[in-house]
Design a protein around this motif. Sequence first.
Motif, PDB file in Angstrom:
ATOM      1  N   UNK A  43       5.656 -20.554  -3.316  1.00  0.00           N
ATOM      2  CA  UNK A  43       4.359 -20.945  -2.767  1.00  0.00           C
ATOM      3  C   UNK A  43       4.534 -21.396  -1.323  1.00  0.00           C
ATOM      4  N   UNK A  44       3.447 -21.304  -0.545  1.00  0.00           N
ATOM      5  CA  UNK A  44       3.536 -21.655   0.871  1.00  0.00           C
ATOM      6  C   UNK A  44       3.646 -23.165   1.033  1.00  0.00           C
ATOM      7  N   UNK A  45       4.714 -23.591   1.703  1.00  0.00           N
ATOM      8  CA  UNK A  45       5.033 -25.015   1.841  1.00  0.00           C
ATOM      9  C   UNK A  45       3.927 -25.792   2.544  1.00  0.00           C
ATOM     10  N   UNK A  46       3.408 -25.247   3.637  1.00  0.00           N
ATOM     11  CA  UNK A  46       2.473 -25.996   4.466  1.00  0.00           C
ATOM     12  C   UNK A  46       1.143 -26.266   3.758  1.00  0.00           C
ATOM     13  N   UNK A  47       0.800 -25.427   2.799  1.00  0.00           N
ATOM     14  CA  UNK A  47      -0.438 -25.662   2.058  1.00  0.00           C
ATOM     15  C   UNK A  47      -0.273 -26.723   0.977  1.00  0.00           C
ATOM     16  N   UNK A  48       0.967 -27.085   0.686  1.00  0.00           N
ATOM     17  CA  UNK A  48       1.238 -28.032  -0.404  1.00  0.00           C
ATOM     18  C   UNK A  48       1.375 -29.463   0.105  1.00  0.00           C
ATOM     19  N   UNK A  49       2.142 -29.662   1.191  1.00  0.00           N
ATOM     20  CA  UNK A  49       2.486 -31.040   1.572  1.00  0.00           C
ATOM     21  C   UNK A  49       1.839 -31.508   2.872  1.00  0.00           C
ATOM     22  N   UNK A  50       1.355 -30.596   3.736  1.00  0.00           N
ATOM     23  CA  UNK A  50       0.858 -31.044   5.035  1.00  0.00           C
ATOM     24  C   UNK A  50      -0.528 -31.657   4.907  1.00  0.00           C
ATOM     25  N   UNK A  51      -0.836 -32.529   5.877  1.00  0.00           N
ATOM     26  CA  UNK A  51      -2.119 -33.243   5.888  1.00  0.00           C
ATOM     27  C   UNK A  51      -3.009 -32.714   7.010  1.00  0.00           C
ATOM     28  N   UNK A  52      -2.427 -32.606   8.205  1.00  0.00           N
ATOM     29  CA  UNK A  52      -3.218 -32.200   9.365  1.00  0.00           C
ATOM     30  C   UNK A  52      -3.296 -30.675   9.460  1.00  0.00           C
ATOM     31  N   UNK A  53      -4.453 -30.168   9.905  1.00  0.00           N
ATOM     32  CA  UNK A  53      -4.667 -28.728   9.990  1.00  0.00           C
ATOM     33  C   UNK A  53      -3.725 -28.074  11.005  1.00  0.00           C
ATOM     34  N   UNK A  54      -3.357 -28.828  12.037  1.00  0.00           N
ATOM     35  CA  UNK A  54      -2.488 -28.264  13.070  1.00  0.00           C
ATOM     36  C   UNK A  54      -1.123 -27.874  12.511  1.00  0.00           C
ATOM     37  N   UNK A  55      -0.737 -28.498  11.389  1.00  0.00           N
ATOM     38  CA  UNK A  55       0.546 -28.183  10.757  1.00  0.00           C
ATOM     39  C   UNK A  55       0.439 -27.028   9.752  1.00  0.00           C
ATOM     40  N   UNK A  56      -0.767 -26.476   9.597  1.00  0.00           N
ATOM     41  CA  UNK A  56      -0.984 -25.418   8.610  1.00  0.00           C
ATOM     42  C   UNK A  56      -1.245 -24.057   9.270  1.00  0.00           C
ATOM     43  N   UNK A  57      -0.974 -23.958  10.579  1.00  0.00           N
ATOM     44  CA  UNK A  57      -1.257 -22.720  11.287  1.00  0.00           C
ATOM     45  C   UNK A  57      -0.301 -21.609  10.836  1.00  0.00           C
ATOM     46  N   UNK A  58      -0.852 -20.535  10.332  1.00  0.00           N
ATOM     47  CA  UNK A  58      -0.072 -19.432   9.786  1.00  0.00           C
ATOM     48  C   UNK A  58       0.687 -18.682  10.882  1.00  0.00           C
ATOM     49  N   UNK A  59       0.066 -18.609  12.101  1.00  0.00           N
ATOM     50  CA  UNK A  59       0.707 -17.826  13.153  1.00  0.00           C
ATOM     51  C   UNK A  59       2.054 -18.409  13.578  1.00  0.00           C
ATOM     52  N   UNK A  60       2.190 -19.738  13.513  1.00  0.00           N
ATOM     53  CA  UNK A  60       3.469 -20.361  13.877  1.00  0.00           C
ATOM     54  C   UNK A  60       4.571 -19.939  12.914  1.00  0.00           C
ATOM     55  N   UNK A  61       4.229 -19.876  11.627  1.00  0.00           N
ATOM     56  CA  UNK A  61       5.212 -19.484  10.606  1.00  0.00           C
ATOM     57  C   UNK A  61       5.582 -18.019  10.760  1.00  0.00           C
ATOM     58  N   UNK A  62       4.595 -17.174  10.985  1.00  0.00           N
ATOM     59  CA  UNK A  62       4.858 -15.744  11.117  1.00  0.00           C
ATOM     60  C   UNK A  62       5.687 -15.454  12.362  1.00  0.00           C
ATOM     61  N   UNK A  63       5.429 -16.192  13.444  1.00  0.00           N
ATOM     62  CA  UNK A  63       6.212 -16.010  14.670  1.00  0.00           C
ATOM     63  C   UNK A  63       7.674 -16.396  14.434  1.00  0.00           C
ATOM     64  N   UNK A  64       7.906 -17.489  13.690  1.00  0.00           N
ATOM     65  CA  UNK A  64       9.283 -17.880  13.372  1.00  0.00           C
ATOM     66  C   UNK A  64       9.950 -16.804  12.526  1.00  0.00           C
ATOM     67  N   UNK A  65       9.184 -16.218  11.561  1.00  0.00           N
ATOM     68  CA  UNK A  65       9.759 -15.193  10.699  1.00  0.00           C
ATOM     69  C   UNK A  65      10.200 -13.967  11.468  1.00  0.00           C
ATOM     70  N   UNK A  66       9.528 -13.678  12.603  1.00  0.00           N
ATOM     71  CA  UNK A  66       9.880 -12.506  13.395  1.00  0.00           C
ATOM     72  C   UNK A  66      11.003 -12.792  14.387  1.00  0.00           C
ATOM     73  N   UNK A  67      10.952 -13.964  15.027  1.00  0.00           N
ATOM     74  CA  UNK A  67      11.868 -14.252  16.147  1.00  0.00           C
ATOM     75  C   UNK A  67      12.953 -15.264  15.809  1.00  0.00           C
ATOM     76  N   UNK A  68      12.744 -16.066  14.779  1.00  0.00           N
ATOM     77  CA  UNK A  68      13.702 -17.133  14.486  1.00  0.00           C
ATOM     78  C   UNK A  68      13.608 -18.275  15.479  1.00  0.00           C
ATOM     79  N   UNK A  69      12.525 -18.344  16.246  1.00  0.00           N
ATOM     80  CA  UNK A  69      12.346 -19.386  17.253  1.00  0.00           C
ATOM     81  C   UNK A  69      11.179 -20.291  16.883  1.00  0.00           C
ATOM     82  N   UNK A  70      11.342 -21.599  17.196  1.00  0.00           N
ATOM     83  CA  UNK A  70      10.278 -22.568  16.937  1.00  0.00           C
ATOM     84  C   UNK A  70      10.526 -23.811  17.780  1.00  0.00           C
ATOM     85  N   UNK A  71       9.449 -24.482  18.168  1.00  0.00           N
ATOM     86  CA  UNK A  71       9.563 -25.701  18.995  1.00  0.00           C
ATOM     87  C   UNK A  71      10.189 -26.855  18.242  1.00  0.00           C
ATOM     88  N   UNK A  72      10.178 -26.827  16.918  1.00  0.00           N
ATOM     89  CA  UNK A  72      10.649 -27.975  16.137  1.00  0.00           C
ATOM     90  C   UNK A  72      12.122 -27.869  15.745  1.00  0.00           C
TER      91      UNK A  72
END
Length: 510
Positions: free
Chosen positions: A392-421
Amino acid sequence: MKKEYAVNLILPFILLALFLGGGAVSFYYIQKNMSWQSRSKFDAQAFEIIALINLRINRDTNMLYGFKGLYAASKSVERNEFESYANTIDLANNYPGISSVSFHSKVLKEELEFFSDNVKNDISTNPEGYKNFQIFPASEDREYMVALYGYPEKENLAGLGFNSYSDPIRTETMNRAVIDNGPILSPKILLATDNTPVFNIVLPIFQNNKPTETQEERQNNLLGFAMASFKIDRFFNNIINESQLDNKEFAFTIYDDNNLLYAYNDTNNKNLIRSDELELGGRTWKINFYGNTQYGLNKFEKSAPWLALTAFIISGVFIFLFVYSLSISQKRAVDIAKTITREIKESEEKFRVITEAAKDAIIMMDEKGRIVLWNKAAEEMFGYQEDEVKNKELHNIITVKKEHQKKENILNFGKTGESDVLGKNIEVEVKRKSGEIFNIELTVAKANLDNRWHAIGIVRDITERKKNERLEKERAEELARMNRLMIGRELKMIELKKEIEKFKKQKKDD
């Protein structure tokens, strides 16, 4: 056939590389976890030292207001009254960091002889008086600030008569107290009697029924100072004993205006460093804490990363030798496959055991944000069992703020392996299965498995740390409130005295 043989020959090297990689990953994350535990214990120890210093200084400053109230309640305070009050508050047991409490009286030069005679003939606590009393050192100044009373008297007898205005540092400290009309902490100074390093807290006391609104009025109507003296080594050693600090891997230094005030347990291990500043009585103390990266860890915790790495290396070498010996025989290909499957399962089990033993939650998600690993600590922290959240998608289970649930950030990491965090410690609000919202500290790393990017999160519940920070803030506010109450009580006592004097005068006039 030759192609199959070549593949079989490469297989043991692949397996060895996997085991070595798994060992390196395990070593990294276990060592990271141990480092976090060490840092947490290091910060907690530093926080306790700071809290004790704050508590002692503020408590002892409030004690001086009690002496100021004693003077405000009467026209004069005799030596026996001063000593009686000090005995009443049980100075030795209730204020263990204080070496002595004294009262320094303002004396004009033309009054020195009369003042000295009165002290010599004072038999309120000593039947023989103080025949050897003398004011020292001599000065040409118009005003003297003379040590009149000291408690405990026996230890302070040699210091009676000392003129504090003869020392520029003491003079500056007392003048600041008059200007601020409040307690002031002195720099490090030396006792006049034996050159012991000390620091003082001084609190001005003014003549009753005299105005003190302006600096000039306070200076003209100054009666003297209540002073608490602290022998530096004794003060800080007492704090160290109270915190039960006995660790050669922990050290700290305290500086006052770039001058070393105290140093504990000088050490060359300075991998962990923390600097704090304390605002105390108009002065700023800078405290530097030092420790090594294994501070507070037991022997097993210190060796845990190496034990895990060794286990992977031994297993990898064993599998490599075993598979390599089998790969030279084509007819044993089936046996090789079975052995590989079994050993891989065993290595996965070892990895899972290490993961499940971790105190922090360890969560892995694939390139689409789906949960593929959810250890025991994660189950206890969030309330979900692994089979409830797997795939199941992690961000839909435990996150509170909508900014942490953005799908595009996850998909970008899946393609490039890069993330600000990646590689950062971040604090995030999350929720449990029960809906309870709490704070975590999250560190994210990446891993490329089967040519797909995976994110590995190490999660720590920092609810207790946040609670401690809030309690410390409340404690500081409570101390400030107590200071205001003490000052308010003093002002009320002064007002009451004025009303009594006014009533007496009216009654006399009638």
